[in-house]
Write a protein that holds these residues in place. Structure first.
Motif, PDB file in Angstrom:
ATOM      1  N   PHE A  66      57.015  -0.971  47.436  1.00 45.28           N
ATOM      2  CA  PHE A  66      57.197   0.171  48.340  1.00 45.28           C
ATOM      3  C   PHE A  66      58.705   0.398  48.466  1.00 45.28           C
ATOM      4  O   PHE A  66      59.400  -0.372  49.133  1.00 45.28           O
ATOM      5  CB  PHE A  66      56.552  -0.104  49.690  1.00 45.28           C
ATOM      6  CG  PHE A  66      55.076  -0.372  49.608  1.00 45.28           C
ATOM      7  CD1 PHE A  66      54.165   0.672  49.653  1.00 45.28           C
ATOM      8  CD2 PHE A  66      54.595  -1.665  49.466  1.00 45.28           C
ATOM      9  CE1 PHE A  66      52.798   0.432  49.561  1.00 45.28           C
ATOM     10  CE2 PHE A  66      53.240  -1.918  49.372  1.00 45.28           C
ATOM     11  CZ  PHE A  66      52.340  -0.865  49.422  1.00 45.28           C
ATOM     12  N   LEU A  88      58.586   6.935  51.274  1.00 44.93           N
ATOM     13  CA  LEU A  88      58.295   5.609  50.729  1.00 44.93           C
ATOM     14  C   LEU A  88      57.397   5.790  49.505  1.00 44.93           C
ATOM     15  O   LEU A  88      56.270   6.261  49.623  1.00 44.93           O
ATOM     16  CB  LEU A  88      57.595   4.750  51.785  1.00 44.93           C
ATOM     17  CG  LEU A  88      57.606   3.228  51.574  1.00 44.93           C
ATOM     18  CD1 LEU A  88      59.027   2.691  51.661  1.00 44.93           C
ATOM     19  CD2 LEU A  88      56.726   2.543  52.606  1.00 44.93           C
ATOM     20  N   HIS A 126      55.300   4.339  46.222  1.00 46.47           N
ATOM     21  CA  HIS A 126      54.489   3.148  45.956  1.00 46.47           C
ATOM     22  C   HIS A 126      54.255   2.982  44.463  1.00 46.47           C
ATOM     23  O   HIS A 126      53.923   3.940  43.767  1.00 46.47           O
ATOM     24  CB  HIS A 126      53.145   3.276  46.688  1.00 46.47           C
ATOM     25  CG  HIS A 126      52.199   2.148  46.388  1.00 46.47           C
ATOM     26  ND1 HIS A 126      50.867   2.340  46.167  1.00 46.47           N
ATOM     27  CD2 HIS A 126      52.408   0.812  46.268  1.00 46.47           C
ATOM     28  CE1 HIS A 126      50.277   1.183  45.930  1.00 46.47           C
ATOM     29  NE2 HIS A 126      51.195   0.242  45.986  1.00 46.47           N
ATOM     30  N   LEU A 167      51.738   1.132  52.942  1.00 42.71           N
ATOM     31  CA  LEU A 167      52.489   2.358  53.198  1.00 42.71           C
ATOM     32  C   LEU A 167      52.866   2.536  54.663  1.00 42.71           C
ATOM     33  O   LEU A 167      53.794   3.277  54.980  1.00 42.71           O
ATOM     34  CB  LEU A 167      51.668   3.563  52.740  1.00 42.71           C
ATOM     35  CG  LEU A 167      51.614   3.801  51.224  1.00 42.71           C
ATOM     36  CD1 LEU A 167      50.592   4.870  50.896  1.00 42.71           C
ATOM     37  CD2 LEU A 167      52.976   4.201  50.685  1.00 42.71           C
ATOM     38  N   THR A 216      47.349   4.215  47.880  1.00 43.94           N
ATOM     39  CA  THR A 216      48.698   4.588  47.481  1.00 43.94           C
ATOM     40  C   THR A 216      49.071   5.897  48.159  1.00 43.94           C
ATOM     41  O   THR A 216      48.269   6.483  48.898  1.00 43.94           O
ATOM     42  CB  THR A 216      48.789   4.719  45.955  1.00 43.94           C
ATOM     43  OG1 THR A 216      50.148   4.921  45.556  1.00 43.94           O
ATOM     44  CG2 THR A 216      47.956   5.887  45.456  1.00 43.94           C
TER      45      THR A 216
END
Length: 834
Positions: free
Chosen positions: A76, A107, A109, A260, A400
């Motif tokens: 992340f 952010l 992933h 996340l 995700t």
């Protein structure tokens, strides 16, 4: 002062030997297959899907041989959105949208999976035997070809099970992706630099007991390596309270808090160590007997025996495989204050999972070293705990972030979690994949839910991508956008029809630029005249239909031969009165078969000098076939008994003409609340025809409504619109909470979709101005997205009277330049905010 700390080169300590036959080979003779994993998007998965994902992992891992290490590594990484500003055809609003999101942090992933075949001895080694603690490494004899072949076969089965699930997918990583090439660094270099760009440079690694650094990045590691730190009950999914209501659930994976939802740079490592289960159980049997023998000396021995007995009973009763597991969250930051915040956030995230957070400083370096792709065999065994596979898999991160559609066409929406723009194709790619069978859309949202902003945002992007857009509105929702397009194209596009006393709406149904009159055009003209001539309860006779059809065809023949230069309803009226009357006389057509005097008398109000002579005699000679953005604003006439039916027919004729004649060009018709009036006036057949036919002509019909009772009680909506709209779009439904059961039943929504819809706007970021919208495609894919626009788009799309008036008044002072007015107002507001 002389530096006395021990140092070594990375080359001498590096645990990997090379890459052969699709596997990473370590110097300890471990072989590793590396994959990129594709997980479902966050907030799009329900309880049943999470159970399926959990079951899929379980089935796949059971195919692996003993002494295999499964390492799932979720990265992340904080990144900034990079706008696309190099397109030459980018519009003013499109460019303002991209600049609005310039360097928006989010952010990102990345999910990787490493399957490592090692040995029983390696699986039992502790941290002091790690390759990190050796002075040098000597390559050992590699695994024999038979072992490699068996492992390769198991990996293939694993991959097939995952990819057949429909919810997960994985792709084998090639040598360049792992080791890098001239174009950039590979995954190994990215891990050793803790950055995901292509230009990373290896830096010093400081692996101390008190602090660990990778260059200037300081690391901290929280571990789950003891059963005492784990919750008593684990699940594959958990309820996300911030987006749940008392009538709906929003589900995330059990490990989502360290995924996340943890908004710092971090890697979440998930290890499963597949030992020989029978050996493990025999060892526990022996331990249980020892505890029983020592139970008289210590109550803790009795308690431990009871726990071991429960573990053994569970294993034998349900056929559970005994494995070892370990999970850790490794976060980093350059700033000590930021690192402290990351430590606190990580600890809080683990507490949310009902775990006890443990900041591991002793083995941080060893855990980091074991996390190198292909080096899972170096993991210290004392950091793992015994469990069952089903329980351990609950700690796998299951989602995700939002992904861009791999399609050149689409609209820009925003990730509801971070606000990052997401490219979303609602038409072409879903059609290609069979998710939907038509491109039609049904939009439901109460007043104030952001419906107009979404539809403005959508049609503007459709227009910029070459589509022909026709809008039927009842509230001036698209006036600003239409005027902007008109000014930008210098009148070539952006046609706005509305009715006022000074400038009443007018058309010329007989005009075409190319003098082409196909069957659809002729039928449209006849329908208009019939509507003016006959009442709804007075159908024409067969002879009257034939007479009218002949009159229209004869008049059109004169137009084609250029005998009549300026076609209009006035010209048609005069032709019927003069020339066609002689034709009827020659054919001896009786008055009872076609009453010419009655026909002319009824149509006289639409002839020059009549009450409605403006309606069908426009002198603008405007052919709407080539106009790509047209708005019909019919609020002032929607209740007019004479004007509304005629205007409706002409609107439908315009779109049907586009639909039939514009081959290979995308078309969209969007009808706002006007569809209710159309249905009332007996025009429902047009809606039925549109929704069933438009898909065959690369087109899509969109109906927008705000009254929930309309969809519950209207057969037109149910039979024609909903059943032929594979894309359903709903905005904030909290006003309809008490009626939502009926909406759910009418639209055929699942419980997962119900939870998604009722989560709209439940946890919006107060620092951003946006409204959320739910989009469902074919009952298969659905998700909630944010409609966030730039300040310039806001002024173009706004329906607030005061804001619209400010823009229009300033534009009038600037010679009608809407774009210049918007630029000036936004610049002034920006100065005031600064």
């Amino acid at each position: 002062m002389k530096n006395t700390s021990k140092a070594a080169t990375l080359e001498s300590m590096f645990p990997l030997l090379g890459f052969e036959q699709g596997f990473l080979i370590s110097k300890e003779a471990d072989i590793t297959a590396c994959f990129k994993v594709r997980l479902p998007e966050i907030f799009t998965v329900g309880t049943e899907e999470y159970e399926t994902i959990h079951s899929t992992w379980h089935k796949a891992i059971k195919t692996l041989p003993d002494y295999t290490v499964v390492c799932k590594q979720d990265w992340f990484i904080k990144e900034d959105y990079q706008p696309d500003l190099n397109r030459e055809d980018q519009s003013f609003l499109g460019r303002s949208y991209q600049l609005h999101f310039n360097e928006r942090p989010f952010l990102n992933h990345y999910c990787y999976l490493y399957l490592t075949a090692t040995t029983k001895e390696r699986m039992r080694k502790q941290s002091n035997f790690s390759s990190l603690c050796r002075g040098s490494l000597v390559a050992k004899e590699r695994q024999d070809s038979e072992t490699l072949s068996r492992f390769a076969e198991a990996v293939s089965q694993f991959e097939r099970i995952i990819n057949d699930s429909g919810l997960l997918s994985m792709v084998r990583m090639e040598e360049e992706e792992l080791l890098g090439d001239r174009r950039g660094q590979g995954l190994l270099s990215k891990y050793l630099t803790l950055q995901n760009d292509q230009a990373g440079v290896l830096q010093d690694l400081h692996l101390g007991a008190k602090e660990m650094r990778v260059g200037n990045k300081r690391l901290c590691v929280h571990t789950l390596s003891d059963t005492d730190d784990l919750p008593e009950i684990v699940r594959s999914e958990t309820r996300y309270e911030k987006l749940s209501t008392d009538r709906s659930d929003c589900m995330l994976s059990f490990a989502a808090p360290v995924g996340l939802l943890l908004s710092c740079n971090h890697i979440y490592n998930q290890y499963l160590f597949i030992d020989n289960s029978d050996d493990n159980l025999r060892k526990f049997e022996k331990t249980a007997r020892n505890m029983h023998s020592l139970g008289r000396y210590s109550r803790s021995n009795q308690i431990n025996r009871e726990w071991i007995e429960k573990y053994l009973n569970e294993a034998h009763s349900y056929g559970q495989a005994s494995i070892r597991a370990h999970f850790n969250v490794m976060c980093w930051a350059e700033d000590p204050v930021e690192l402290k915040q990351a430590k606190n956030d990580t600890g809080s995230a683990l507490v949310v999972m009902d775990c006890i957070p443990r900041l591991n400083t002793t083995d941080a370096a060893t855990l980091y070293w074991a996390g190198i792709p292909g080096n899972a065999g170096d993991f210290p065994s004392e950091e793992s705990f015994y469990t069952f596979m089903e329980s351990a898999l609950c700690f796998f991160n299951g989602e995700t972030n939002y992904r861009n559609s791999p399609s050149p066409f689409g609209i820009k929406m925003s990730d509801r979690l971070t606000g990052k723009p997401v490219h979303l194709d609602l038409s072409d790619l879903p059609m290609k994949k069979g998710i939907i069978t038509n491109r039609n859309k049904f939009v439901l949202g109460p007043s104030g839910s952001g419906k107009s902003f979404f539809t403005n945002h959508m049609v503007e992007q459709y227009y910029q991508q070459g589509a022909h857009v026709l809008l039927v509105d009842t509230g001036n929702s698209y006036q600003g956008l239409c005027e902007l397009i008109k000014g930008k194209t210098k009148g070539k596009d952006g046609v706005y029809f509305t009715y006022t006393e000074d400038n009443p709406i007018s058309f010329n149904p007989f005009h075409t630029d190319d003098r082409v009159f196909d069957i659809e055009k002729k039928e449209s003209i006849k329908t208009v005249i019939l509507t003016l001539w006959k009442r709804d309860d007075e159908p024409p006779t067969r002879s009257e239909e034939v007479a009218l059809s002949n009159a229209v065809n004869l008049y059109i023949d004169l137009l084609k031969k250029d005998i009549i230069h300026l076609p209009s309803f006035n010209g048609f009226y005069e032709f019927v009165r003069d020339e066609y009357s002689q034709v009827l006389a020659e054919k001896k057509v009786r008055e009872k078969d076609f009453d010419l005097a009655n026909f002319l008398n009824v149509l006289e109000p639409y002839y020059k000098g009549g009450e409605y002579d403006y309606l069908l005699n426009s002198d603008k000679q405007l052919d709407l076939l080539s106009k790509r953005f047209i708005v019909f604003e019919i609020d002032a006439i929607k209740d007019h008994r004479i004007l509304f039916p005629v205007v409706t027919i002409i609107i439908m004729e315009v779109f049907i003409n586009k639909m039939r004649r514009l081959k290979g060009i995308r078309k969209m018709i969007l009808i706002e609340e006007a569809w209710k009036a159309i249905a009332k006036e007996g025009m429902a057949e047009y809606i039925r025809y549109l929704f069933k036919t438009v898909r065959k002509f690369f087109g899509e019909a969109v109906i927008v409504t705000q009254e929930v009772d309309d969809i519950i009680h209207s057969p037109i909506v149910k039979e024609s619109i909903i059943n032929n709209s594979d894309c359903k779009i709903l905005l904030d439904q909290r006003k309809y909470m008490n009626k939502f059961d009926d909406i759910q039943k009418m639209l055929g929504l699942t419980e997962k979709q119900r939870g998604q819809i009722l989560s709209i706007n439940q946890n919006n970021d107060p620092s951003r101005l946006y409204k959320e919208v739910w989009i469902g495609l074919g009952g298969i894919h659905s998700g909630v997205y944010a409609t966030e626009v730039s300040p310039q788009q806001y002024l173009a799309f706004t329906t607030e009277e005061a804001e619209k008036l400010e823009v229009m008044q300033l534009a009038a002072q600037l010679g009608g330049d809407i774009e210049a007015a918007i630029r000036q107002i936004t610049a002034l507001k920006q100065e005031n905010n600064d």
